[in-house]
Write a protein that holds these residues in place. Structure first.
Motif, short mmCIF file in Angstrom:
data_model
loop_
_atom_site.label_atom_id
_atom_site.label_comp_id
_atom_site.label_asym_id
_atom_site.label_seq_id
_atom_site.Cartn_x
_atom_site.Cartn_y
_atom_site.Cartn_z
N LEU A 161 0.83 -1.21 0.00
CA LEU A 161 0.00 0.00 0.00
C LEU A 161 0.86 1.26 0.00
O LEU A 161 0.60 2.20 -0.76
CB LEU A 161 -0.94 0.00 1.20
CG LEU A 161 -2.10 -0.98 1.14
CD1 LEU A 161 -2.82 -1.04 2.49
CD2 LEU A 161 -3.07 -0.61 0.03
N GLU B 159 -9.48 2.71 -2.80
CA GLU B 159 -9.34 2.36 -1.39
C GLU B 159 -10.60 2.76 -0.64
O GLU B 159 -11.27 3.71 -1.01
CB GLU B 159 -8.15 3.11 -0.77
CG GLU B 159 -6.83 2.81 -1.42
CD GLU B 159 -5.71 3.69 -0.92
OE1 GLU B 159 -4.58 3.23 -0.89
OE2 GLU B 159 -5.96 4.86 -0.56
N TRP C 81 -12.08 2.97 3.58
CA TRP C 81 -11.84 2.76 5.00
C TRP C 81 -12.95 3.43 5.77
O TRP C 81 -13.66 4.29 5.25
CB TRP C 81 -10.47 3.28 5.43
CG TRP C 81 -10.33 4.76 5.39
CD1 TRP C 81 -10.58 5.63 6.41
CD2 TRP C 81 -9.94 5.55 4.27
NE1 TRP C 81 -10.35 6.93 5.98
CE2 TRP C 81 -9.96 6.90 4.68
CE3 TRP C 81 -9.55 5.25 2.97
CZ2 TRP C 81 -9.62 7.95 3.83
CZ3 TRP C 81 -9.21 6.29 2.12
CH2 TRP C 81 -9.25 7.62 2.56
#
Length: 191
Positions: free
Chosen positions: A111, A186, A188
């Motif tokens: 990442l 991504e 989160w």
């Protein structure tokens, strides 16, 4: 991965010379320190410590050793790190939480490495084309951020839709002058 180890890796990736070394050595046959010095414009005397740190971090490996007179010449490659982490590239692979827990070092490295590649590209584009009047035609890097309130079902559908959109775009592209485009998608949740 411990916070200390992540910060050590992040520090490595923030060093411009490290990024240059990774770029120059991104070939499977490897590159000598002398060639790295020539291509990256970094004196050989400044390379060895950085190369050792990269080897220790698993980002660079010695892929060949040749004897030249009474010396050994090492060939370094970062392609193995890239190739070993292709399984993280999102191509139809879902990994379990247990697998990620067992491979957290590799996931964190990948990442950080991927985000560093994006930042490097963005910095290059803005430096080269940021003041051009037709900059939108020149810039190859872009960033989009957004927030959504989604159920688990809608989140799964979104990921599948994005994956399908990318696959369809590639399949339906009739252009002749193709180039590799990298995407990072991504998600989160705030903790």
């Amino acid at each position: 991965m411990s916070v200390k180890r992540v910060s050590e890796f992040a520090k490595l990736m923030s060093d411009e010379k490290i990024v240059l070394i990774l770029k120059v050595t991104n070939v499977s046959e490897g590159v000598t320190a002398k060639k790295i010095s020539e291509k990256a414009g970094v004196p050989v005397s400044q390379l060895y410590y950085k190369i050792k740190k990269l080897v220790d971090a698993g980002l660079l490996e010695i892929v060949n050793v040749k004897s030249v007179k009474n010396l050994q010449e090492y060939y370094y490659s970062s392609a193995g790190f890239r190739d070993a982490n292709q399984e993280f590239d999102g191509n139809e692979m879902d990994v379990s939480a247990a697998w990620v827990a067992d491979h957290s070092d590799e996931v964190a490295q990948w990442l950080l490495y991927t985000n560093q590649r994006f930042l490097d590209s963005l910095q290059y584009d803005t430096k080269m084309y940021g003041k051009a009047t037709d900059y939108k035609q020149q810039i190859h890097s872009s960033y989009l951020t957004d927030t959504a309130q989604l159920s688990k079902e809608a989140e799964d559908k979104l990921f599948n839709d994005v994956r399908k959109l990318l696959q369809d775009a590639e399949k339906n592209d009739k252009g002749k002058d193709k180039q590799t485009i990298n995407f990072i998608f991504e998600k989160w949740m705030e903790r």
